[in-house]
Design a protein around this motif. Structure first.
Motif, short mmCIF file in Angstrom:
data_model
loop_
_atom_site.label_atom_id
_atom_site.label_comp_id
_atom_site.label_asym_id
_atom_site.label_seq_id
_atom_site.Cartn_x
_atom_site.Cartn_y
_atom_site.Cartn_z
N PHE A 13 82.40 12.75 -13.86
CA PHE A 13 82.93 13.10 -15.18
C PHE A 13 83.26 11.85 -15.98
CE2 PHE A 13 83.97 17.65 -14.20
CZ PHE A 13 83.38 18.18 -15.34
N PHE A 14 83.85 10.86 -15.32
CA PHE A 14 84.17 9.60 -15.98
C PHE A 14 82.91 8.95 -16.56
CE2 PHE A 14 84.41 4.96 -15.71
CZ PHE A 14 85.50 4.70 -16.53
N LEU A 15 81.85 8.89 -15.75
CA LEU A 15 80.60 8.30 -16.22
C LEU A 15 79.98 9.14 -17.33
CD1 LEU A 15 79.04 7.12 -12.84
CD2 LEU A 15 80.21 5.74 -14.57
N LEU A 16 80.03 10.46 -17.18
CA LEU A 16 79.49 11.36 -18.21
C LEU A 16 80.19 11.11 -19.55
CD1 LEU A 16 78.57 15.03 -17.73
CD2 LEU A 16 79.98 14.43 -19.66
N LEU A 67 72.03 13.40 -15.79
CA LEU A 67 72.13 13.34 -14.34
C LEU A 67 73.55 13.60 -13.86
CD1 LEU A 67 69.84 10.29 -13.50
CD2 LEU A 67 69.39 12.70 -13.00
N ALA A 68 74.54 13.05 -14.57
CA ALA A 68 75.94 13.26 -14.18
C ALA A 68 76.30 14.74 -14.26
CB ALA A 68 76.87 12.42 -15.05
N ALA A 69 75.90 15.39 -15.35
CA ALA A 69 76.19 16.82 -15.51
C ALA A 69 75.51 17.64 -14.41
CB ALA A 69 75.75 17.30 -16.89
N LEU A 70 74.25 17.34 -14.16
CA LEU A 70 73.52 18.05 -13.10
C LEU A 70 74.09 17.73 -11.71
CD1 LEU A 70 69.86 17.67 -14.40
CD2 LEU A 70 71.27 19.75 -14.40
N GLY A 71 74.53 16.49 -11.53
CA GLY A 71 75.13 16.09 -10.26
C GLY A 71 76.42 16.84 -9.99
N THR A 87 72.59 9.30 -10.33
CA THR A 87 73.52 8.96 -11.42
C THR A 87 74.20 7.63 -11.15
OG1 THR A 87 73.98 11.32 -11.79
CG2 THR A 87 75.52 9.74 -12.75
N PHE A 88 74.73 7.47 -9.95
CA PHE A 88 75.42 6.22 -9.61
C PHE A 88 74.47 5.03 -9.63
CE2 PHE A 88 78.42 9.16 -7.19
CZ PHE A 88 79.38 9.15 -8.21
N LEU A 89 73.27 5.22 -9.13
CA LEU A 89 72.28 4.13 -9.16
C LEU A 89 71.89 3.78 -10.59
CD1 LEU A 89 69.98 5.09 -6.16
CD2 LEU A 89 71.46 3.10 -6.33
N GLY A 90 71.63 4.80 -11.41
CA GLY A 90 71.26 4.56 -12.80
C GLY A 90 72.38 3.86 -13.57
N SER A 91 73.60 4.31 -13.35
CA SER A 91 74.74 3.68 -14.02
C SER A 91 74.90 2.23 -13.58
CB SER A 91 76.02 4.47 -13.71
OG SER A 91 77.14 3.84 -14.29
N SER A 92 74.71 1.96 -12.31
CA SER A 92 74.81 0.59 -11.80
C SER A 92 73.74 -0.30 -12.42
CB SER A 92 74.69 0.58 -10.28
OG SER A 92 75.72 1.33 -9.70
#
Length: 135
Positions: A13-16, A67-71, A87-92
């Motif tokens: 949610f934070f990343l979203l 991806l975050a929403a789907l995750g 999501t975490f990989l893409g954000s990184s």
């Protein structure tokens, strides 16, 4: 939903929220975003390619939001973690791109702030990997 997954959901949610607001601000203030980036990167190698770079960043942010929403959905309803991992990989990766760009213009304060988001993404990935290895 297992209570141990609540932390992962909160990080997602934070990343979203982070990336949806970032993409919205860039799109909503398209002209000023272009001007600011052109001014900041004028003396660098990427100074002439700002519009494609901004477009790429916005697209990447929208992908991460999706991806975050789907995750979140997958963790809650299927206890599946693959989309969250992406999501975490893409954000990184996006944080590393931001870091490179900020270091190019010697914005060390901005780079240190991006480092915090990178750590959140890496922590989420680490947490997810530890849950998967236990299961």
């Amino acid at each position: 939903m297992n209570i141990s997954h609540a932390g992962l959901i909160l990080i997602l949610f934070f990343l979203l929220i982070t990336y949806i607001i970032s993409a919205y601000e860039k799109i909503n203030g398209w002209k000023s975003t272009q001007e600011n980036f052109k001014l900041m990167y004028a003396k660098t190698l990427i100074g002439k390619a700002i519009i494609p770079i901004i477009t790429f960043i916005i697209a990447f942010e929208i992908i991460i939001v999706t991806l975050a929403a789907l995750g979140i959905w997958d963790i809650i309803y299927a206890e599946d973690f693959e989309i969250a991992r992406s999501t975490f990989l893409g954000s990184s990766i996006l944080c590393l791109i931001f870091l490179i760009g900020l270091r190019m213009i010697d914005d060390y304060k901005g780079a240190s702030r991006v480092g915090i988001y990178f750590l959140v993404s890496i922590f989420g990935l680490y947490w997810l990997e530890s849950i998967i290895s236990i299961a």
